[in-house]
Design a protein around this motif. Structure first.
Motif, PDB file in Angstrom:
ATOM      1  N   PRO A 248      30.433  49.247  35.585  1.00 42.07           N
ATOM      2  CA  PRO A 248      31.311  49.541  36.726  1.00 42.07           C
ATOM      3  C   PRO A 248      31.624  48.294  37.555  1.00 42.07           C
ATOM      4  CG  PRO A 248      29.606  51.209  36.550  1.00 42.07           C
ATOM      5  CD  PRO A 248      29.247  50.128  35.563  1.00 42.07           C
ATOM      6  N   GLY A 249      32.900  48.076  37.808  1.00 42.70           N
ATOM      7  CA  GLY A 249      33.345  47.001  38.682  1.00 42.70           C
ATOM      8  C   GLY A 249      33.562  45.663  38.017  1.00 42.70           C
ATOM      9  N   ILE A 250      33.062  45.462  36.786  1.00 41.22           N
ATOM     10  CA  ILE A 250      33.153  44.146  36.153  1.00 41.22           C
ATOM     11  C   ILE A 250      34.613  43.765  35.890  1.00 41.22           C
ATOM     12  CG2 ILE A 250      32.560  42.770  34.129  1.00 41.22           C
ATOM     13  CD1 ILE A 250      30.234  43.283  36.037  1.00 41.22           C
ATOM     14  N   GLU A 251      35.390  44.672  35.341  1.00 40.66           N
ATOM     15  CA  GLU A 251      36.786  44.333  35.048  1.00 40.66           C
ATOM     16  C   GLU A 251      37.539  43.996  36.330  1.00 40.66           C
ATOM     17  OE1 GLU A 251      40.834  46.202  32.985  1.00 40.66           O
ATOM     18  OE2 GLU A 251      38.861  47.013  32.443  1.00 40.66           O
ATOM     19  N   GLU A 252      37.322  44.766  37.383  1.00 34.66           N
ATOM     20  CA  GLU A 252      37.999  44.488  38.648  1.00 34.66           C
ATOM     21  C   GLU A 252      37.592  43.121  39.197  1.00 34.66           C
ATOM     22  OE1 GLU A 252      37.488  49.012  38.459  1.00 34.66           O
ATOM     23  OE2 GLU A 252      36.393  47.214  37.821  1.00 34.66           O
ATOM     24  N   PHE A 253      36.309  42.790  39.098  1.00 31.89           N
ATOM     25  CA  PHE A 253      35.837  41.474  39.545  1.00 31.89           C
ATOM     26  C   PHE A 253      36.510  40.359  38.765  1.00 31.89           C
ATOM     27  CE2 PHE A 253      32.615  38.438  37.754  1.00 31.89           C
ATOM     28  CZ  PHE A 253      32.785  37.444  38.696  1.00 31.89           C
ATOM     29  N   VAL A 254      36.522  40.471  37.436  1.00 31.97           N
ATOM     30  CA  VAL A 254      37.109  39.420  36.596  1.00 31.97           C
ATOM     31  C   VAL A 254      38.594  39.244  36.910  1.00 31.97           C
ATOM     32  CG1 VAL A 254      37.724  38.801  34.219  1.00 31.97           C
ATOM     33  CG2 VAL A 254      35.417  39.628  34.741  1.00 31.97           C
ATOM     34  N   ARG A 255      39.307  40.337  37.014  1.00 37.30           N
ATOM     35  CA  ARG A 255      40.748  40.241  37.304  1.00 37.30           C
ATOM     36  C   ARG A 255      40.987  39.589  38.668  1.00 37.30           C
ATOM     37  NH1 ARG A 255      44.228  42.947  33.910  1.00 37.30           N
ATOM     38  NH2 ARG A 255      43.267  44.384  32.405  1.00 37.30           N
ATOM     39  N   SER A 256      40.183  39.927  39.641  1.00 32.05           N
ATOM     40  CA  SER A 256      40.351  39.359  40.975  1.00 32.05           C
ATOM     41  C   SER A 256      40.066  37.862  40.978  1.00 32.05           C
ATOM     42  CB  SER A 256      39.435  40.075  41.964  1.00 32.05           C
ATOM     43  OG  SER A 256      39.569  39.541  43.256  1.00 32.05           O
ATOM     44  N   ALA A 257      38.969  37.442  40.345  1.00 33.05           N
ATOM     45  CA  ALA A 257      38.611  36.027  40.337  1.00 33.05           C
ATOM     46  C   ALA A 257      39.587  35.192  39.519  1.00 33.05           C
ATOM     47  CB  ALA A 257      37.188  35.848  39.809  1.00 33.05           C
ATOM     48  N   CYS A 258      40.147  35.771  38.461  1.00 35.77           N
ATOM     49  CA  CYS A 258      41.090  35.039  37.620  1.00 35.77           C
ATOM     50  C   CYS A 258      42.434  34.807  38.310  1.00 35.77           C
ATOM     51  CB  CYS A 258      41.324  35.779  36.297  1.00 35.77           C
ATOM     52  SG  CYS A 258      39.963  35.645  35.117  1.00 35.77           S
ATOM     53  N   THR A 259      42.722  35.590  39.334  1.00 33.42           N
ATOM     54  CA  THR A 259      43.985  35.425  40.052  1.00 33.42           C
ATOM     55  C   THR A 259      43.796  34.805  41.431  1.00 33.42           C
ATOM     56  OG1 THR A 259      43.843  37.739  40.784  1.00 33.42           O
ATOM     57  CG2 THR A 259      45.183  37.288  38.842  1.00 33.42           C
ATOM     58  N   ALA A 260      42.540  34.478  41.805  1.00 28.15           N
ATOM     59  CA  ALA A 260      42.286  33.849  43.108  1.00 28.15           C
ATOM     60  C   ALA A 260      42.658  32.369  43.037  1.00 28.15           C
ATOM     61  CB  ALA A 260      40.812  34.010  43.491  1.00 28.15           C
ATOM     62  N   PRO A 261      43.706  31.939  43.743  1.00 28.11           N
ATOM     63  CA  PRO A 261      44.175  30.544  43.612  1.00 28.11           C
ATOM     64  C   PRO A 261      43.279  29.563  44.342  1.00 28.11           C
ATOM     65  CG  PRO A 261      45.481  31.709  45.242  1.00 28.11           C
ATOM     66  CD  PRO A 261      44.529  32.721  44.670  1.00 28.11           C
ATOM     67  N   LEU A 262      43.082  28.387  43.730  1.00 28.97           N
ATOM     68  CA  LEU A 262      42.365  27.286  44.361  1.00 28.97           C
ATOM     69  C   LEU A 262      43.303  26.092  44.462  1.00 28.97           C
ATOM     70  CD1 LEU A 262      39.017  27.434  42.322  1.00 28.97           C
ATOM     71  CD2 LEU A 262      39.494  28.538  44.517  1.00 28.97           C
ATOM     72  N   ALA A 263      42.889  25.096  45.197  1.00 30.87           N
ATOM     73  CA  ALA A 263      43.675  23.873  45.298  1.00 30.87           C
ATOM     74  C   ALA A 263      43.790  23.211  43.929  1.00 30.87           C
ATOM     75  CB  ALA A 263      43.017  22.918  46.291  1.00 30.87           C
ATOM     76  N   GLY A 264      44.917  22.550  43.684  1.00 30.32           N
ATOM     77  CA  GLY A 264      45.107  21.844  42.418  1.00 30.32           C
ATOM     78  C   GLY A 264      45.618  22.721  41.301  1.00 30.32           C
ATOM     79  N   GLY A 265      46.020  23.951  41.626  1.00 32.16           N
ATOM     80  CA  GLY A 265      46.587  24.827  40.609  1.00 32.16           C
ATOM     81  C   GLY A 265      45.580  25.599  39.799  1.00 32.16           C
ATOM     82  N   ARG A 266      44.271  25.411  40.068  1.00 31.42           N
ATOM     83  CA  ARG A 266      43.253  26.164  39.350  1.00 31.42           C
ATOM     84  C   ARG A 266      43.057  27.515  40.000  1.00 31.42           C
ATOM     85  NH1 ARG A 266      40.118  21.427  39.862  1.00 31.42           N
ATOM     86  NH2 ARG A 266      38.701  22.614  41.199  1.00 31.42           N
ATOM     87  N   HIS A 267      42.230  28.346  39.338  1.00 27.11           N
ATOM     88  CA  HIS A 267      41.819  29.633  39.881  1.00 27.11           C
ATOM     89  C   HIS A 267      40.300  29.680  39.908  1.00 27.11           C
ATOM     90  CE1 HIS A 267      45.958  30.402  38.518  1.00 27.11           C
ATOM     91  NE2 HIS A 267      45.988  31.315  39.479  1.00 27.11           N
ATOM     92  N   ALA A 268      39.753  30.673  40.597  1.00 20.65           N
ATOM     93  CA  ALA A 268      38.294  30.800  40.635  1.00 20.65           C
ATOM     94  C   ALA A 268      37.730  30.918  39.221  1.00 20.65           C
ATOM     95  CB  ALA A 268      37.891  31.997  41.483  1.00 20.65           C
ATOM     96  N   ILE A 269      38.475  31.591  38.321  1.00 19.05           N
ATOM     97  CA  ILE A 269      38.189  31.567  36.884  1.00 19.05           C
ATOM     98  C   ILE A 269      39.480  31.162  36.186  1.00 19.05           C
ATOM     99  CG2 ILE A 269      37.506  32.889  34.835  1.00 19.05           C
ATOM    100  CD1 ILE A 269      35.996  34.815  36.644  1.00 19.05           C
ATOM    101  N   ASP A 270      39.423  30.130  35.355  1.00 16.74           N
ATOM    102  CA  ASP A 270      40.586  29.683  34.589  1.00 16.74           C
ATOM    103  C   ASP A 270      40.540  30.248  33.174  1.00 16.74           C
ATOM    104  OD1 ASP A 270      41.873  28.106  36.535  1.00 16.74           O
ATOM    105  OD2 ASP A 270      40.513  26.430  36.145  1.00 16.74           O
ATOM    106  N   ILE A 271      41.715  30.580  32.640  1.00 16.72           N
ATOM    107  CA  ILE A 271      41.806  31.118  31.279  1.00 16.72           C
ATOM    108  C   ILE A 271      42.556  30.134  30.389  1.00 16.72           C
ATOM    109  CG2 ILE A 271      42.612  33.002  29.812  1.00 16.72           C
ATOM    110  CD1 ILE A 271      42.537  34.841  32.216  1.00 16.72           C
ATOM    111  N   HIS A 272      41.887  29.673  29.337  1.00 19.46           N
ATOM    112  CA  HIS A 272      42.512  28.864  28.286  1.00 19.46           C
ATOM    113  C   HIS A 272      42.855  29.804  27.128  1.00 19.46           C
ATOM    114  CE1 HIS A 272      41.385  24.766  29.811  1.00 19.46           C
ATOM    115  NE2 HIS A 272      40.555  25.525  30.527  1.00 19.46           N
ATOM    116  N   ALA A 273      44.063  29.678  26.604  1.00 22.21           N
ATOM    117  CA  ALA A 273      44.512  30.622  25.569  1.00 22.21           C
ATOM    118  C   ALA A 273      45.162  29.908  24.408  1.00 22.21           C
ATOM    119  CB  ALA A 273      45.487  31.630  26.170  1.00 22.21           C
ATOM    120  N   LEU A 274      45.001  30.512  23.239  1.00 21.77           N
ATOM    121  CA  LEU A 274      45.694  30.122  22.009  1.00 21.77           C
ATOM    122  C   LEU A 274      46.473  31.352  21.579  1.00 21.77           C
ATOM    123  CD1 LEU A 274      45.424  27.463  20.238  1.00 21.77           C
ATOM    124  CD2 LEU A 274      43.954  28.806  18.734  1.00 21.77           C
TER     125      LEU A 274
END
Length: 396
Positions: A248-274
């Motif tokens: 419970p709550g893990i998906e919501e946490f991940v989605r929130s942190a992945c979209t939380a913007p930081l300085a320099g264009g990064r996010h609290a969690i960054d996603i690298h994709a192929l």
């Protein structure tokens, strides 16, 4: 002196701990919003912490996961005589082993745990400073024991001041790639391995729209996470592993942190994709701070394209990307999976501390310390580890 004996001595001497400490007092805050201002100030350039302790990482974790697990914020802020914040411990309080246990926020989704320190204080912290901090916390009588897991002995160029407390090696190791300044690509990923990956990648490069990138738009982040939360459970079931992302709550946490913007264009969690036009092929997600990239979660396609080792190809791209930005280290998270050793030849020393704050906490600290020692023994003994895996599979 054994850890248990050290704990006994420190508990017995609690009344004398604070005499030489620069810590003049503490606040214990139970509301994230009330701590946010000081917390964000301690994320500035003159402080010392890992990216797993950012407010934009731990705040959604506490709201989405911690509250569901009945964990109450227990944020310790220590000050000097001029009320200048020196330390912030981002903890949460729970009941376990018959005691009130204060542990780092983030749970199993935070690879490294630390306090946020004023950098000058961290660089010169003494035993008396740490004893003063523990004494101040114990005198508040709100927690019985500090259960502080997965702490790095060093971070960047400084030792972790909390290593001055009694501690023991963590149950698991964390594979680490040290990236020397100006290192040639072959020093990070060997030429022979690069050739093997290049041969596999040719098959993928023929796919329309084939690309490797870091997701920046909210639309791309959402699309990649939608795919991840569909595919990851299939991969974990294939390996007979529990799906921790279904808690419970893990998906919501991940989605929130992945979209939380930081300085320099990064996010609290960054996603690298192929990916290509037809499908997402692989992703690696983690946290970065200008010095280190630390991987949190990953998965790869269930299609026939999986036979071309897309995860390893993406990992090579990630290493080259951060080496090009003068990062000094990269880790692939806790655990000794075979693919991690293809890239990470060293280990990050990490430790746990179980510090009793009351008579009730002594027994809980002893139990937790013993359990962690047993886990480490199993993890580092191939025969015991194989037996444990067989038992897990038998009951899964």
């Amino acid at each position: 002196m054994t850890m248990a004996a050290a704990i006994e001595d420190r508990t017995a001497d609690a009344g004398t701990w604070s005499k030489a400490s620069r810590i003049a007092g503490i606040d214990i805050v139970h509301d994230l919003a009330a701590a946010e201002g000081i917390w964000r100030n301690l994320e500035g350039a003159q402080t010392f912490f890992t990216p797993y302790q950012r407010f934009d990482f731990l705040s959604p974790w506490q709201r989405q996961v911690g509250e569901r697990d009945s964990l109450a914020p227990f944020i310790v802020i220590a000050y000097d005589a001029e009320r200048r914040p020196l330390v912030l411990l981002p903890l949460a309080l729970r009941h376990a082993y018959g005691a009130r246990c204060a542990s780092f926020m983030g749970g199993k989704h935070s690879t490294f745990n630390m306090a946020l320190f004023d950098r000058d204080f961290a660089a010169s912290a003494t035993q008396a400073d740490l004893d003063g901090l523990i004494s101040a916390i114990s005198q508040r009588s709100e927690a019985d024991v500090l259960a502080l897991h997965q702490q790095p002995l060093r971070w960047r160029d400084l030792p972790n001041p909390l290593a001055l407390l009694p501690h023991q090696p963590s149950a698991n190791d964390c594979p680490l790639l040290v990236m020397e300044p100006g290192a040639a690509p072959a020093a990070l990923v060997s030429n022979s391995f690069r050739r093997r990956l290049k041969g596999k990648e040719r098959k993928l490069q023929s796919l329309p729209g084939y690309r490797s990138y870091i997701a920046s738009s909210e639309a791309d982040i959402t699309r990649l996470l939608d795919w991840f939360f569909r595919v990851k459970p299939l991969r974990m079931a294939e390996q007979k592993l529990p799906n921790v992302f279904a808690d419970p709550g893990i998906e919501e946490f991940v989605r929130s942190a992945c979209t939380a913007p930081l300085a320099g264009g990064r996010h609290a969690i960054d996603i690298h994709a192929l990916e290509c036009d037809e499908e997402v092929i692989a992703i690696f997600a983690g946290v970065a701070d200008g010095h280190r990239f630390s991987m949190m979660f990953n998965t790869y396609t269930m299609s026939a394209n999986s036979k071309y080792s897309p995860g390893l190809i993406l990992m090579r791209d990630i290493i080259d990307h951060y080496a090009g930005q003068d990062y000094r280290a990269l880790d692939l998270g806790i655990g000794s999976d075979d693919y991690k050793r293809l890239f990470c030849k060293s280990d990050e020393p990490i430790f746990d501390s179980f510090i009793p704050l009351s008579q009730r906490g002594k027994l809980a600290a002893s139990v937790m310390s013993s359990l962690n020692r047993t886990k480490r023994l199993v993890k580092h003994n191939p025969a015991l580890l194989e037996m444990a895996q067989k038992l897990r599979n038998a009951f899964s």
